[in-house]
Design an enzyme around this catalytic site. Structure first.
Site, PDB file in Angstrom:
ATOM      1  CG  MET A   1      32.851  13.948   1.716  1.00 24.00           C
ATOM      2  SD  MET A   1      34.349  12.981   1.618  1.00 24.00           S
ATOM      3  CE  MET A   1      34.874  12.974   3.310  1.00 24.00           C
ATOM      4  N   PRO A   2      29.462  15.712   2.442  1.00 27.29           N
ATOM      5  CG  PRO A   2      27.499  16.847   1.983  1.00 27.29           C
ATOM      6  CD  PRO A   2      28.882  16.634   1.477  1.00 27.29           C
ATOM      7  CB  VAL A   3      29.357  10.666   4.850  1.00 25.32           C
ATOM      8  CG1 VAL A   3      29.181   9.160   4.843  1.00 25.32           C
ATOM      9  CG2 VAL A   3      30.702  11.065   4.273  1.00 25.32           C
TER      10      VAL A   3
END
Length: 65
Positions: free
Chosen positions: A1-3
């Site tokens: 999950m890239p932020v």
């Protein structure tokens, strides 16, 4: 999950949707991540809360014009 956390000067609300779309597409394409799991967070910053070369950006803007 890239932020992805994007900090930029306030007043660019009209550009945020396109920026979020472009960033999400790029991360999904280049990292092989499902776009639904890419989070983009915008932090609006006032020019008086941002400094460059030891000087508040608000003061730099005043000097340049």
């Amino acid at each position: 999950m890239p932020v992805v956390n994007i900090q930029m000067f306030e007043g660019r609300d009209s550009a945020k949707a396109q920026i979020a779309k472009d960033v999400t597409e790029s991360i999904a394409k280049n990292a092989g991540v499902d776009p639904q799991y890419v989070y983009v967070i915008f932090n609006d910053v006032k020019t008086e809360d941002w400094a460059i070369s030891g000087e508040l950006f608000s003061e730099t803007v005043k000097k340049s014009g």
